[in-house]
Write an enzyme that holds these catalytic residues in place. Structure first.
Site, mmCIF file in Angstrom:
data_model
loop_
_atom_site.group_PDB
_atom_site.id
_atom_site.type_symbol
_atom_site.label_atom_id
_atom_site.label_comp_id
_atom_site.label_asym_id
_atom_site.label_seq_id
_atom_site.Cartn_x
_atom_site.Cartn_y
_atom_site.Cartn_z
ATOM 1 N N ASP A 1 -0.053 5.193 0.846
ATOM 2 C CA ASP A 1 -0.238 6.158 1.942
ATOM 3 C C ASP A 1 -0.100 5.462 3.292
ATOM 4 O OD1 ASP A 1 -1.180 8.729 0.502
ATOM 5 O OD2 ASP A 1 -2.547 7.239 -0.319
ATOM 6 N N LYS B 1 -9.087 -2.476 -2.730
ATOM 7 C CA LYS B 1 -8.988 -3.315 -1.533
ATOM 8 C C LYS B 1 -10.160 -3.033 -0.608
ATOM 9 C CE LYS B 1 -5.179 -1.160 -0.939
ATOM 10 N NZ LYS B 1 -3.993 -0.565 -0.291
ATOM 11 N N HIS C 1 -9.788 9.350 5.563
ATOM 12 C CA HIS C 1 -8.325 9.368 5.595
ATOM 13 C C HIS C 1 -7.883 10.440 6.573
ATOM 14 C CE1 HIS C 1 -8.386 6.834 2.037
ATOM 15 N NE2 HIS C 1 -9.352 7.621 1.599
ATOM 16 N N ASN D 1 -5.680 2.331 -2.972
ATOM 17 C CA ASN D 1 -7.084 2.727 -3.161
ATOM 18 C C ASN D 1 -7.213 4.190 -3.540
ATOM 19 O OD1 ASN D 1 -8.115 0.227 -2.675
ATOM 20 N ND2 ASN D 1 -8.909 0.676 -0.614
ATOM 21 N N ASN D 2 -6.127 4.928 -3.455
ATOM 22 C CA ASN D 2 -6.164 6.356 -3.784
ATOM 23 C C ASN D 2 -6.463 6.521 -5.267
ATOM 24 O OD1 ASN D 2 -5.509 9.063 -4.358
ATOM 25 N ND2 ASN D 2 -4.167 9.148 -2.572
ATOM 26 N N ASP E 1 0.876 -1.167 0.000
ATOM 27 C CA ASP E 1 0.000 0.000 0.000
ATOM 28 C C ASP E 1 0.922 1.228 0.000
ATOM 29 O OD1 ASP E 1 -2.271 1.668 0.323
ATOM 30 O OD2 ASP E 1 -1.970 1.673 2.501
ATOM 31 N N ASP F 1 -1.091 -0.530 6.021
ATOM 32 C CA ASP F 1 -1.215 0.159 7.321
ATOM 33 C C ASP F 1 -2.638 0.115 7.857
ATOM 34 O OD1 ASP F 1 -2.314 1.981 5.407
ATOM 35 O OD2 ASP F 1 -2.095 3.582 6.898
#
Lengths: 310, 310
Positions: free
Chosen positions: A33, A221, A190, A65-66, A31, A247
């Site tokens: 971020d 995800k 977020h 996922n961003n 991942d 994370d």
């Protein structure tokens, strides 16, 4: 330490344990971020870890996922933050995978109504998806605004220009049961600096699910689809050889569990050790899917392993 | 027809059955949209029914989840559409009841962040609730915008000027666990002409629930609170003497069931007979709360009863 079948370890590892793990795995999914960077700052040591894995012949992929940036912007960001060996082919964003889904899986033939940032719109356009192009004026209301006939899909991602009119138009399109309903991801929120909150795509998708009475198909995800995208483009990726590093327990660890991958939680982002332990200690067996196999404070803990491996 | 204890009748009634029911009930609660009017058009015969009930000494109340108009505008609308005998005291909107909740139940002492139309804002101001008054510019983002310190409550209602920034600010305020989280109602959507959809407050509340990780306290139907507002202002209202008349099974019938009232579905709005029958035939006992005791095609079916009663 004996591993009880069906229960994840949630095992904090270091030193030679990390080196042994790196030696047994061929494929690393990260991942972004909270794992390799935090906004515009690389996690200390992360560029060296990623570059070292690549130079040691490991397959490295980024599953994010961003949906706000197209992949070419990611390539620039990787380079800018010191991840000098990363190429576009290694990057699987929810925007890119959404475009793949619409073209290759759903084989959509017609207009798509997209709620999202330029990152999503560009990936869709690049894949040849036809987007609706109604020009809404600020005075338009849902009672009297243009609606494109025969829209084949609605997709919702992160959109900081989200408005009531976009929500209402999407709800109208979704009245057609043949109109697909996709969400780039279901991230609820977020973290921002100063303790502020940025609502995620999952928040906007929830509004549309209620207004339309339908459930979105989630691309990012924890859905398996991103892993299927990797598998279809890189033959021979064996789940048993993969380590998913993230994370966030509810997205990254669950994604790993859904795809049959070993999972590692890094504590530089959203989820903390206590939450992982709480899931592990929970009586609900479904909560075990949120528990990581391994935990590190930061992926910089990988660094000593490379010194041994060199 | 024998009534099985614990199961609602879903019984279509007419003629003398309606007259008998009207004679046994003293208090009539009506939903508005889809029951007594449809937008700017009164349901044919509805004004005469409402005026006749009032003139026959019945207590009539209006319980509406519509939070867009202050009660004084409703008085004008009632009069305009021919409901000439309705006074402001009979109108319980989700906006008005939200203001009562904040002042009398939560006793909020501080600023409230409201997402809603002028109808909600005016009811709150009229009740003496202090609203935040940050002036957002179109360039503001959640990363750098003004946030009022110490906000005591967030309330979300129908808002056709809903934006991402409003959602994000509300999410930030709700990080404080002492900040209350209210929704005027949980209506998912409303029908418009031409088959279009107007997302409801429940849709916006869902977005905020996901972004904040919290659950809203719902003021409007099907929550009991509106009935408690009526009971506290009109002593001696006995649930056994009440009939709740509405067009939506999941809000109006459930509201009646939650408050111990007999319920009547009128088929001039959202829900249809088949849906009521499906709930009745369902194996899930919780679905029985959506089943009306009685069903009429329109409340105009009440009219012959008054002829008999005169």
């Amino acid at each position: 330490m004996a591993r009880v079948f069906g229960f994840k370890g949630c095992r904090k590892i270091r030193g030679s344990q990390i080196r042994n793990l790196l030696e047994t795995k061929d494929v690393f999914l990260f991942d972004c971020d909270g794992v390799i960077w935090d906004g515009e700052h690389a996690i200390t040591g992360a560029p060296k870890v990623v570059n070292s894995l690549i130079r040691h012949g490991k397959n490295v992929f980024f599953v994010t996922n961003n949906s706000t940036k197209p992949r070419e912007n990611y390539v620039h960001k990787f380079y800018r933050l010191g991840f000098t060996d990363v190429m576009q082919e290694q990057i699987f964003s929810s925007s890119y995978c959404s475009a793949l889904y619409l073209k290759d899986v759903a084989k959509v033939n017609g207009h798509v109504f997209a709620i999202g940032c330029e990152g999503l719109l560009k990936e869709l356009r690049d894949a040849g998806v036809a987007l609706t192009d109604e020009m809404d004026s600020p005075e338009d209301t849902i009672a009297k605004c243009a609606l494109t006939p025969g829209v084949k899909a609605v997709i919702v991602g992160h959109d900081d220009t989200f408005t009531f009119l976009k929500l209402a138009k999407a709800s109208c399109y979704l009245k057609d049961p043949n109109c697909l309903f996709l969400a780039t991801d279901s991230d609820p929120w977020h973290p921002l600096r100063d303790g502020r909150i940025l609502p995620g795509s999952g928040s906007l998708a929830a509004a549309l699910e209620v207004a339309s009475g339908r459930k979105a198909t989630v691309i990012g995800k924890p859905s398996r689809f991103m892993f299927e995208c990797i598998s279809s483009q890189f033959r021979g990726v064996d789940p048993a050889q993969c380590l998913m590093v993230g994370d966030r327990l509810e997205t990254d660890m669950l994604f790993g569990a859904n795809c049959g991958l070993d999972t590692m939680l890094t504590l530089t982002g959203v989820s903390q050790m206590k939450e992982a332990q709480d899931y592990k200690d929970s009586q609900h067996s479904t909560n075990q899917s949120f528990v990581p196999d391994y935990v590190v404070d930061t992926i910089a803990d990988f660094l000593p392993a490379f010194e041994d491996m060199d």
